[in-house]
Enzyme design. Structure first.
Site, PDB file in Angstrom:
ATOM      1  CE1 TYR A 164      18.167  31.851 128.941  1.00  0.00           C
ATOM      2  CE2 TYR A 164      18.600  30.320 130.737  1.00  0.00           C
ATOM      3  CZ  TYR A 164      18.399  30.567 129.391  1.00  0.00           C
ATOM      4  OH  TYR A 164      18.430  29.524 128.499  1.00  0.00           O
ATOM      5  N   GLY A 213      23.018  40.644 117.066  1.00  0.00           N
ATOM      6  CA  GLY A 213      22.888  39.263 116.597  1.00  0.00           C
ATOM      7  C   GLY A 213      21.424  38.876 116.432  1.00  0.00           C
ATOM      8  N   GLY A 214      21.170  37.562 116.478  1.00  0.00           N
ATOM      9  CA  GLY A 214      19.815  37.063 116.273  1.00  0.00           C
ATOM     10  C   GLY A 214      18.837  37.568 117.330  1.00  0.00           C
ATOM     11  CG  ASP A 218      13.461  34.355 120.940  1.00  0.00           C
ATOM     12  OD1 ASP A 218      13.027  33.659 121.876  1.00  0.00           O
ATOM     13  OD2 ASP A 218      14.471  34.064 120.277  1.00  0.00           O
ATOM     14  CB  THR A 240      16.969  25.066 119.553  1.00  0.00           C
ATOM     15  OG1 THR A 240      17.985  25.909 120.096  1.00  0.00           O
ATOM     16  CG2 THR A 240      17.372  23.607 119.732  1.00  0.00           C
ATOM     17  CE  LYS A 282      17.158  29.687 117.820  1.00  0.00           C
ATOM     18  NZ  LYS A 282      16.924  30.794 118.746  1.00  0.00           N
TER      19      LYS A 282
HETATM   20  P1  ATR Z   1      22.432  35.801 119.552  1.00  0.00           P
HETATM   21  O1  ATR Z   1      21.676  34.999 118.523  1.00  0.00           O
HETATM   22  O2  ATR Z   1      22.289  35.286 120.955  1.00  0.00           O
HETATM   23  O3  ATR Z   1      22.126  37.262 119.471  1.00  0.00           O
HETATM   24  P2  ATR Z   1      24.933  36.179 118.135  1.00  0.00           P
HETATM   25  O4  ATR Z   1      24.216  36.327 116.854  1.00  0.00           O
HETATM   26  O5  ATR Z   1      26.170  35.343 118.199  1.00  0.00           O
HETATM   27  O6  ATR Z   1      23.987  35.559 119.251  1.00  0.00           O
HETATM   28  O7  ATR Z   1      25.255  37.647 118.716  1.00  0.00           O
HETATM   29  C1  ATR Z   1      26.028  37.849 119.860  1.00  0.00           C
HETATM   30  C2  ATR Z   1      26.083  39.340 120.181  1.00  0.00           C
HETATM   31  O8  ATR Z   1      26.906  39.526 121.351  1.00  0.00           O
HETATM   32  C3  ATR Z   1      26.708  40.168 119.075  1.00  0.00           C
HETATM   33  O9  ATR Z   1      26.121  41.445 119.064  1.00  0.00           O
HETATM   34  C4  ATR Z   1      28.168  40.226 119.531  1.00  0.00           C
HETATM   35  O10 ATR Z   1      28.896  41.324 118.991  1.00  0.00           O
HETATM   36  P3  ATR Z   1      29.633  41.158 117.556  1.00  0.00           P
HETATM   37  O11 ATR Z   1      28.565  41.310 116.507  1.00  0.00           O
HETATM   38  O12 ATR Z   1      30.627  42.252 117.529  1.00  0.00           O
HETATM   39  O13 ATR Z   1      30.263  39.769 117.557  1.00  0.00           O
HETATM   40  C5  ATR Z   1      27.988  40.404 121.017  1.00  0.00           C
HETATM   41  N1  ATR Z   1      29.187  40.080 121.777  1.00  0.00           N
HETATM   42  C6  ATR Z   1      29.667  38.836 122.047  1.00  0.00           C
HETATM   43  N2  ATR Z   1      30.808  38.944 122.768  1.00  0.00           N
HETATM   44  C7  ATR Z   1      31.075  40.268 122.917  1.00  0.00           C
HETATM   45  C8  ATR Z   1      32.120  41.033 123.573  1.00  0.00           C
HETATM   46  N3  ATR Z   1      33.129  40.423 124.182  1.00  0.00           N
HETATM   47  N4  ATR Z   1      32.021  42.379 123.522  1.00  0.00           N
HETATM   48  C9  ATR Z   1      30.997  43.009 122.903  1.00  0.00           C
HETATM   49  N5  ATR Z   1      29.988  42.338 122.276  1.00  0.00           N
HETATM   50  C10 ATR Z   1      30.031  40.994 122.285  1.00  0.00           C
END
Ligand code: ATR
Length: 279
Positions: free
Chosen positions: A221, A132-133, A105, A66, A70
């Site tokens: 979740y 994101g990821g 995942d 984690t 990763k």
């Molecule tokens: P994970 O690995 O869980 O996907 P991440 O890579 O940090 O985590 O991605 C988070 C996602 O949530 C991204 O798509 C992010 O949008 P941005 O690429 O614009 O940052 C989205 N996200 C987080 N907060 C947000 C908000 N307030 N409004 C819209 N999208 C949000």
């Protein structure tokens, strides 16, 4: 005569990960009657290489990985197609003496939908929120299942464009304010953003615009029933929740390490639900 030590897996993170994985794997070990272990290992980035390369010498049959390791483990193992496509691995195991890596995942997402909304993958068009990821695992899974068009909306459009460029012509990047236009065609809606999570902003999506046969999945979740899932259920739509994905993604690691494919039971779900909601 020495007694062989029971096989054990670990969760590699830094700082020490707070995780439900021990609860899940201990439940399966107990109910399947397997002598084995699952422990948390706090491994700082500077020690990761040594730890992973000596995983077997340390007595482990495999591991979960984690934050923040990763991505880094890809260079220390032989990743499969899913781990390569997602650009991150969360599970390590040994195959013919070689350390392999995968990203569970992808199947956690797919298997949870199979269990929660059978037939969901007969659809051809999906709307995925976030880039994101987690979104990469979802998009890769949907392409594996043959989706013809995946609209990918993200607050930061450039990230959606980058993901689409990697995954090919079936993935269509979309600005956040373009969501309303594609909702009526989305037979599957997936939230991979943190919106709707406790302490985060609200996810403003009008589920009334979805077609009546649409399925809605949320990776969040906490809370178990997000406002998005509650609105979808109130409309009579089928849903798949984030806890289901968390439980289903753990199945493959257990099977690879301990040789038995465990089941996601109602009892396991209740156990983890109780842990999530305890104060
Ligand atoms: P994970 O690995 O869980 O996907 P991440 O890579 O940090 O985590 O991605 C988070 C996602 O949530 C991204 O798509 C992010 O949008 P941005 O690429 O614009 O940052 C989205 N996200 C987080 N907060 C947000 C908000 N307030 N409004 C819209 N999208 C949000």
């Amino acid at each position: 005569m020495t007694t062989p030590k029971p096989p054990a897996a670990c969760l590699i993170g830094w700082p020490a990960a707070h995780s439900r994985s021990p609860l899940i794997h201990h439940y399966w070990l107990r109910t399947l009657g397997i002598a084995g272990g699952y422990v948390i290992e706090a491994v700082p980035p500077d020690d990761l290489r040594d730890f992973v390369l000596r995983l077997s010498l340390r007595g482990f049959v495999g591991a979960n990985v984690t934050i923040p390791h990763k991505e880094a483990v890809l260079d220390l193992s032989a990743p499969d197609a899913r781990a390569r496509a997602v650009g991150a691995a969360n599970t390590l195991w040994f195959e013919d003496g070689e350390l392999r890596a995968t990203n569970t995942d992808v199947e956690g997402f797919l298997d949870n939908l199979d269990a929660s909304a059978p037939g969901w993958d007969k659809a051809e068009e999906a709307l995925v929120l976030g880039a994101g990821g987690a979104s990469r695992a979802v998009v890769f899974g949907l392409l594996e299942r043959g989706f013809k068009r995946i609209n990918l909306a993200n607050r930061t459009l450039a990230r959606a464009e980058a993901l689409a460029a990697q995954f090919g012509p079936n993935v269509h990047p979309l600005a956040w304010d373009g969501i309303n236009d594609v909702l009526p065609r989305a037979r599957l809606l997936v939230n991979t953003t943190s919106l709707g999570m406790h302490g985060q902003g609200a996810l403003e999506v009008d589920v009334a615009r979805l077609p009546p046969e649409a399925v809605v999945a949320d990776l969040v979740y906490v809370p178990l029933v997000t406002p998005l899932l509650a609105a979808a259920r109130a409309r009579g739509l089928r849903t798949a929740d984030g806890l289901g994905m968390l439980l289903h993604q753990a199945v493959r690691g257990f099977e690879l390490w301990f040789g038995r494919r465990p089941e996601v039971t109602a009892e396991l779900r209740a156990l983890v639900e109780a842990d999530l909601t305890k104060t």
